[in-house]
Enzyme design. Structure first.
Site, PDB file in Angstrom:
ATOM      1  N   ASP A 237      24.414  38.947   0.121  1.00 17.96           N
ATOM      2  CA  ASP A 237      23.279  38.017   0.061  1.00 17.96           C
ATOM      3  C   ASP A 237      23.020  37.568  -1.372  1.00 17.96           C
ATOM      4  O   ASP A 237      22.818  36.387  -1.641  1.00 17.96           O
ATOM      5  CB  ASP A 237      21.995  38.694   0.593  1.00 17.96           C
ATOM      6  CG  ASP A 237      21.958  38.683   2.111  1.00 17.96           C
ATOM      7  OD1 ASP A 237      22.952  38.233   2.699  1.00 17.96           O
ATOM      8  OD2 ASP A 237      20.961  39.127   2.701  1.00 17.96           O
TER       9      ASP A 237
ATOM     10  N   THR B 196      16.976  34.855   5.549  1.00 24.57           N
ATOM     11  CA  THR B 196      17.121  34.809   7.013  1.00 24.57           C
ATOM     12  C   THR B 196      15.841  35.235   7.726  1.00 24.57           C
ATOM     13  O   THR B 196      15.472  34.674   8.743  1.00 24.57           O
ATOM     14  CB  THR B 196      18.266  35.731   7.464  1.00 24.57           C
ATOM     15  OG1 THR B 196      18.149  36.961   6.770  1.00 24.57           O
ATOM     16  CG2 THR B 196      19.593  35.119   7.137  1.00 24.57           C
ATOM     17  N   THR B 197      15.163  36.241   7.167  1.00 28.56           N
ATOM     18  CA  THR B 197      13.947  36.737   7.824  1.00 28.56           C
ATOM     19  C   THR B 197      12.851  35.691   7.786  1.00 28.56           C
ATOM     20  O   THR B 197      12.211  35.408   8.805  1.00 28.56           O
ATOM     21  CB  THR B 197      13.451  38.021   7.111  1.00 28.56           C
ATOM     22  OG1 THR B 197      14.569  38.873   6.917  1.00 28.56           O
ATOM     23  CG2 THR B 197      12.430  38.734   7.947  1.00 28.56           C
TER      24      THR B 197
ATOM     25  N   ASP C  21      18.290  43.133   6.689  1.00 32.51           N
ATOM     26  CA  ASP C  21      18.746  41.743   6.677  1.00 32.51           C
ATOM     27  C   ASP C  21      18.471  41.095   8.034  1.00 32.51           C
ATOM     28  O   ASP C  21      18.950  41.557   9.061  1.00 32.51           O
ATOM     29  CB  ASP C  21      20.248  41.749   6.375  1.00 32.51           C
ATOM     30  CG  ASP C  21      20.840  40.368   6.371  1.00 32.51           C
ATOM     31  OD1 ASP C  21      20.265  39.506   5.706  1.00 32.51           O
ATOM     32  OD2 ASP C  21      21.864  40.149   7.038  1.00 32.51           O
TER      33      ASP C  21
END
Length: 575
Positions: free
Chosen positions: A426, A121-122, A88
């Site tokens: 998530d 997020t990445t 994550d």
């Protein structure tokens, strides 16, 4: 002196790069002549930009290999030797403890994406870093940062318009269960992806079960109402969902209490149940030794009365955030009450929400004596204590008021449980966002490729410097599908070419048969391209829109910086 400095500034703006640095230095000297000296270092112009870009690219390179279904995990060891294994983006960046000020902007960006959307997020960090790198190249080619910023903003707005108009599908239009696909897509990049059928079903059921209607009539799906509990032992596919209930990792206060209570009436207390003591600084002066025993007895009776009042109101379950001592435990056991002590504040608030109970801070009434109001009790069908793995858990099922759900995760070790917790969180966020916004977009790099081609055409409608910025924005978007393909050990250039051909055919609109090509994304298991919508690779539209906005804003924030002054700490006086 100031005149000299100022004219150098004017010359500097004409000569741009070199002249600007020359100009600023002159001003710095002019100031020092006036007796104004700066205790510290100062970097300006190109130096700062390249330093910022280097720092940001370093972060992005760390994250790049963890993007997508074939992405790899990172093992992070902190200063006391705790190990975190995760995929994550936000978690990785949190653990890195970044020092560089520009790179911190990216860490905050990932956290923002994590709280707002939960997933993506990445990709947000990779996109922001790529935008910055390209912007820096433009600055080197003598395009002013202001023009680049304007260009990026235009490109971002156009992207958002284009996604909403052409690339979004409303949830009702797709036959197969969209929510399962959303959960599966989010989980595909995590290691629980192997069990994604079981988990995605659990996640969708959990989110649907916490639906509440907001004051404006819109349905809300608060993710915080889904409690995630972790217990060692067994494998991850033994995880289970406790629908319409809440669970805590605590045991009941005494072994003599019942383990199972049906038709529970629940009291939530925020005070100690123990032998009454006089408050701080109150001393009792006793003349007669016979009185001493009576005072002691009265102290005991105060607590006994409290418990009796609670029990008389029909309570059969008591949760308290503070302690219950053995003395009070005896009375609770006699009354057949199921008592739990030291409940976490966060948990007790959620229990209050889902059982309809009120958290009671004190039993004092307006008249000055003590009483317990039966209206403050919450209700549930059953409260029980069960052993799961090595731990005791308390389950509250069939809550009366609001909806709540608990997912109990099982796994062989701590690292896997922690990672499963993050992955499921998530996915819960993604599903709840989809339900709230009711629109999804195709995954697998489809959106980025389509936007990139559209922006290339859009850039040509500008006859100013912004054209270059928009074209670079278009190139930067391709970083996502490129990285996805590279992580899956495919030929990125080959696959991207195939994908761009499909999207070009769909956008040029000459052949109506090819209109469906706009849903095409990468198929990373077989190394080809496919229709992402029919393959069930979907993402919430909110997630895509927000990540584009956030990435652009972060890139602009760092791009605006052209001067860095670090003040030196004052030297400490020697004693």
């Amino acid at each position: 002196h100031f005149g000299a400095g100022f004219s150098a500034e004017v010359v500097g703006s004409a000569l741009l790069g070199f002249g600007r640095q020359f100009g600023t230095h002159v001003v710095a000297y002019a100031m020092s002549d006036l007796g104004l000296s700066l205790q510290g270092e100062r970097e300006t112009g190109a130096d700062v930009r390249s330093a910022n870009v280097t720092a940001v690219m370093a972060l992005s390179n760390i994250l790049k290999s963890s993007l997508g279904p074939q992405g790899l995990d990172k093992m992070l060891v902190d200063d006391i030797g705790d190990v975190t294994i995760t995929n994550d983006g936000a978690t990785i960046l949190k653990q890195l403890e970044v020092e560089h000020p520009a790179a911190k902007v990216l860490v905050e960006l990932a956290n923002l994406q994590d709280t707002e959307v939960g997933d993506g997020t990445t990709s947000v960090v990779i996109l922001a870093a790529e935008l910055l790198k390209r912007a820096n190249d433009l600055v080197k080619n003598n395009i002013h940062p202001t023009s680049i910023i304007t260009g990026f903003r235009l490109a971002m707005r156009e992207c958002i318009k284009y996604i909403q108009a052409n690339l979004s599908v409303s949830v009702d239009k797709i036959e197969q269960d969209v929510l399962l696909s959303i959960a599966r897509t989010t989980l595909s990049s995590k290691f629980v992806g192997a069990e994604s059928d079981l988990f995605s079903k659990m996640i969708v059921d959990a989110v649907k079960s916490v639906k509440i209607n907001g004051p404006d009539g819109k349905a809300k799906y608060p993710v915080s109402q889904v409690n995630l509990l972790k217990s060692h032992g067994q494998s991850s596919h033994e995880s289970m969902l406790i629908a319409g209930g809440y669970a805590l990792q605590l045991a009941r206060g005494s072994q003599e209490m019942p383990t199972f209570v049906t038709k529970a009436k629940i009291a939530l207390l925020d005070f100690d149940l123990k032998k009454h003591r006089m408050s701080m600084g109150v001393n009792i002066v006793i003349d007669d030794p016979a009185e001493l025993e009576r005072v002691r007895q009265k102290e005991m009776d105060i607590t006994k009365d409290k418990i009796k009042k609670i029990a008389d109101a029909g309570t059969n379950v008591v949760f308290t955030t503070k302690g219950i001592d053995d003395f009070a435990m005896k009375y609770l056991v006699e009354a057949g009450i199921f008592g739990v002590r030291r409940v976490d504040r966060k948990d007790i608030k959620r229990i209050a929400k889902c059982t309809g109970a009120q958290l009671i801070l004190t039993m004092a009434t307006m008249e000055g004596d003590e009483g317990f109001d039966a209206n403050a009790l919450g209700a549930a069908d059953e409260v029980s204590e069960q052993r799961v793995g090595d731990n005791d858990f308390i389950f509250i099922k069939g809550c009366a008021a609001a909806k709540a759900a608990t997912i109990l995760l099982r796994g062989p070790n701590d690292y896997m449980l922690e990672e499963a917790d993050r992955s499921v969180h998530d996915a819960l966020c993604s599903v709840s966002r989809t339900l709230e916004s009711n629109a999804v977009v195709p995954g697998g790099g489809a959106v980025e490729t389509a936007l990139s081609l559209h922006l290339e055409d859009y850039a040509r409608t500008f006859d100013s410097y912004e054209q270059w910025a928009i074209a670079e924005f278009a190139e930067a978007l391709l970083m996502i599908p490129k990285t996805l393909a590279m992580n899956a050990a495919m030929d990125a250039i080959d696959l991207l070419a195939a994908l761009r051909v499909r999207h070009h055919a769909a956008q040029s609109g000459q052949d109506p048969k090819k209109a469906d090509y706009k849903w095409f994304g990468l198929d990373l298991t077989n190394g080809g391209v496919r229709n992402s919508v029919t393959a069930g690779v979907l993402e919430p539209m909110v997630s895509k829109l927000k990540s584009l906005k956030f990435a652009t804003e972060a890139a602009i924030t760092v791009l605006r910086i052209d001067d860095l002054i670090k003040i030196q700490p004052e030297p400490e006086q020697q004693q």
